[in-house]
Design a protein around this motif. Sequence first.
Motif, PDB file in Angstrom:
ATOM      1  N   GLN A   1      -7.917   2.146  -3.277  1.00  0.00           N
ATOM      2  CA  GLN A   1      -7.130   0.948  -3.584  1.00  0.00           C
ATOM      3  C   GLN A   1      -6.082   1.168  -4.660  1.00  0.00           C
ATOM      4  O   GLN A   1      -5.156   0.382  -4.818  1.00  0.00           O
ATOM      5  CB  GLN A   1      -8.050  -0.200  -3.968  1.00  0.00           C
TER       6      GLN A   1
ATOM      7  N   THR B   1       1.513   8.111  -1.578  1.00  0.00           N
ATOM      8  CA  THR B   1       1.315   7.153  -0.483  1.00  0.00           C
ATOM      9  C   THR B   1       2.635   6.897   0.245  1.00  0.00           C
ATOM     10  O   THR B   1       2.652   6.726   1.456  1.00  0.00           O
ATOM     11  CB  THR B   1       0.730   5.817  -0.990  1.00  0.00           C
TER      12      THR B   1
ATOM     13  N   LYS C   1       2.506   2.224  -3.568  1.00  0.00           N
ATOM     14  CA  LYS C   1       1.655   2.395  -4.763  1.00  0.00           C
ATOM     15  C   LYS C   1       2.074   3.583  -5.606  1.00  0.00           C
ATOM     16  O   LYS C   1       2.082   3.520  -6.825  1.00  0.00           O
ATOM     17  CB  LYS C   1       0.201   2.537  -4.355  1.00  0.00           C
TER      18      LYS C   1
ATOM     19  N   GLU D   1      -1.003   1.305   8.193  1.00  0.00           N
ATOM     20  CA  GLU D   1      -1.799   0.770   7.079  1.00  0.00           C
ATOM     21  C   GLU D   1      -3.243   1.261   7.155  1.00  0.00           C
ATOM     22  O   GLU D   1      -3.855   1.561   6.133  1.00  0.00           O
ATOM     23  CB  GLU D   1      -1.754  -0.762   7.071  1.00  0.00           C
TER      24      GLU D   1
ATOM     25  N   GLY E   1      -4.311   4.022  -4.787  1.00  0.00           N
ATOM     26  CA  GLY E   1      -3.360   4.987  -4.278  1.00  0.00           C
ATOM     27  C   GLY E   1      -3.733   6.436  -4.540  1.00  0.00           C
ATOM     28  O   GLY E   1      -2.913   7.327  -4.376  1.00  0.00           O
TER      29      GLY E   1
ATOM     30  N   LYS F   1      -5.171   3.356   4.319  1.00  0.00           N
ATOM     31  CA  LYS F   1      -6.449   2.891   3.776  1.00  0.00           C
ATOM     32  C   LYS F   1      -7.528   3.965   3.907  1.00  0.00           C
ATOM     33  O   LYS F   1      -8.364   4.134   3.024  1.00  0.00           O
ATOM     34  CB  LYS F   1      -6.887   1.625   4.503  1.00  0.00           C
TER      35      LYS F   1
ATOM     36  N   ARG G   1       0.823  -1.215   0.000  1.00  0.00           N
ATOM     37  CA  ARG G   1       0.000   0.000   0.000  1.00  0.00           C
ATOM     38  C   ARG G   1       0.858   1.266   0.000  1.00  0.00           C
ATOM     39  O   ARG G   1       0.552   2.235  -0.667  1.00  0.00           O
ATOM     40  CB  ARG G   1      -0.935  -0.025   1.205  1.00  0.00           C
TER      41      ARG G   1
END
Length: 125
Positions: A120, A50, A46, A111, A122, A115, A43
């Motif tokens: 999803q 991010t 990305k 994380e 980024g 999120k 994650r």
Amino acid sequence: MGFWLYCTAMCLLIPAVMLYFGWRFQKHPPKRINSLYGYRTARSMKNQQTWDFAHQVCGKLWFRVGLILLPVSLAPMLFLRGRSVGEIGMGCVPVVAIQVVVLLGSIFPVERALKRNFDQFGRKR
């Protein structure tokens, strides 16, 4: 006394590393996404946005947790001063185990923040 000093230094190593990298990630994070250095998860890697966000969140978290862990880790070691090598070793193990759990557990809030702030793909929400 030598073994106690060694174990105390080892018990303070993880909090010291968290303090240093917490400061480092906030002030001088890795410039580009890489596979060698930094907070590297799927994650966080990305895109650059991010990546930068993850290092700010992780840096702040690690610095705060390091400040807490340092005295909390030193306290049990002070009680072990003057004890036998076996007692010192057995006292040091749970301290380091807790530190490792806290260090690995820090992944979850970072994380979660990623999120919450990015979709999803980024992209910023």
